[in-house]
Design a protein around this motif. Sequence first.
Motif, PDB file in Angstrom:
ATOM      1  N   ALA A  29       3.453   1.607  -3.444  1.00 22.61           N
ATOM      2  CA  ALA A  29       3.170   2.065  -2.085  1.00 22.61           C
ATOM      3  C   ALA A  29       4.003   3.291  -1.720  1.00 22.61           C
ATOM      4  O   ALA A  29       3.503   4.226  -1.090  1.00 22.61           O
ATOM      5  N   SER A  33       2.232   6.911  -1.082  1.00 26.27           N
ATOM      6  CA  SER A  33       2.343   7.536   0.232  1.00 26.27           C
ATOM      7  C   SER A  33       3.097   8.858   0.159  1.00 26.27           C
ATOM      8  O   SER A  33       2.730   9.815   0.847  1.00 26.27           O
ATOM      9  N   GLN A  36       0.607  11.384  -1.111  1.00 26.88           N
ATOM     10  CA  GLN A  36      -0.416  11.683  -0.112  1.00 26.88           C
ATOM     11  C   GLN A  36       0.159  12.471   1.063  1.00 26.88           C
ATOM     12  O   GLN A  36      -0.481  13.404   1.551  1.00 26.88           O
ATOM     13  N   ALA A  47      -3.378   6.589   7.876  1.00 30.30           N
ATOM     14  CA  ALA A  47      -3.407   5.773   6.658  1.00 30.30           C
ATOM     15  C   ALA A  47      -2.207   6.075   5.771  1.00 30.30           C
ATOM     16  O   ALA A  47      -1.580   5.156   5.229  1.00 30.30           O
ATOM     17  N   TYR A  48      -1.866   7.351   5.622  1.00 33.14           N
ATOM     18  CA  TYR A  48      -0.765   7.719   4.738  1.00 33.14           C
ATOM     19  C   TYR A  48       0.587   7.295   5.313  1.00 33.14           C
ATOM     20  O   TYR A  48       1.471   6.851   4.568  1.00 33.14           O
ATOM     21  N   LEU A  50       0.967   4.708   7.326  1.00 27.73           N
ATOM     22  CA  LEU A  50       0.991   3.252   7.181  1.00 27.73           C
ATOM     23  C   LEU A  50       1.360   2.835   5.756  1.00 27.73           C
ATOM     24  O   LEU A  50       2.067   1.849   5.555  1.00 27.73           O
ATOM     25  N   SER A  51       0.883   3.586   4.775  1.00 27.30           N
ATOM     26  CA  SER A  51       1.273   3.295   3.391  1.00 27.30           C
ATOM     27  C   SER A  51       2.771   3.516   3.198  1.00 27.30           C
ATOM     28  O   SER A  51       3.421   2.761   2.468  1.00 27.30           O
ATOM     29  N   SER A  91      -9.153  -1.647  10.223  1.00 27.88           N
ATOM     30  CA  SER A  91      -9.865  -0.830   9.236  1.00 27.88           C
ATOM     31  C   SER A  91     -11.307  -1.291   9.051  1.00 27.88           C
ATOM     32  O   SER A  91     -12.176  -0.485   8.717  1.00 27.88           O
ATOM     33  N   PHE A  98      -9.400   5.126   9.717  1.00 36.15           N
ATOM     34  CA  PHE A  98      -8.857   5.212   8.368  1.00 36.15           C
ATOM     35  C   PHE A  98      -9.835   5.939   7.447  1.00 36.15           C
ATOM     36  O   PHE A  98     -10.547   5.300   6.666  1.00 36.15           O
ATOM     37  N   ASP A 101      -7.989   5.006   2.616  1.00 36.00           N
ATOM     38  CA  ASP A 101      -7.350   3.694   2.663  1.00 36.00           C
ATOM     39  C   ASP A 101      -5.834   3.778   2.679  1.00 36.00           C
ATOM     40  O   ASP A 101      -5.230   4.668   2.074  1.00 36.00           O
ATOM     41  N   SER A 102      -5.236   2.811   3.347  1.00 35.67           N
ATOM     42  CA  SER A 102      -3.808   2.561   3.235  1.00 35.67           C
ATOM     43  C   SER A 102      -3.656   1.335   2.334  1.00 35.67           C
ATOM     44  O   SER A 102      -4.642   0.705   1.944  1.00 35.67           O
ATOM     45  N   SER A 105      -5.309  -1.517   4.196  1.00 33.78           N
ATOM     46  CA  SER A 105      -6.700  -1.406   4.650  1.00 33.78           C
ATOM     47  C   SER A 105      -7.561  -2.483   4.012  1.00 33.78           C
ATOM     48  O   SER A 105      -7.389  -2.816   2.834  1.00 33.78           O
TER      49      SER A 105
END
Length: 132
Positions: A29, A33, A36, A47-48, A50-51, A91, A98, A101-102, A105
């Motif tokens: 993760a 992230s 990204q 999403a990024y 959150l990751s 999501s 989103f 995806d995270s 998600s």
Amino acid sequence: MSEPTTAHETSHGFGRMLVAVYAVFALAATARSAFQLATDFDAAPVAYLLSAVAGVVYVLATVALARSNRRLALVTIGFELVGVLTVGVLSLADAELFPDDSVWSGFGAGYGYVPLLLPLVGLWWLRHTARR
């Protein structure tokens, strides 16, 4: 010399495997992230980010379980469960939130739903190893 392992430590027996799985997710993760965020932040910032949050949570949970820090483990794993459930519902309810995806998600569908199962197993392990 270290103290002998007791049944109340979170890092013994099955806990070693749990720590290893958390460590893999922490690395995956965080690396995902970071890449990204550095290369394509504007495409899906929520999403990024959150990751990235998930990565930090996995790192903290890994350390907490490895060191038998039950309070930190409970807080981080509890946060992880709330996060995966919240992001999972959002999501699916509003895909526009989103565009990419995270980790969390679709309840972790991109990771074989392990992000949904992992906090449940983690909380079970904390309860299983608690002093009675």
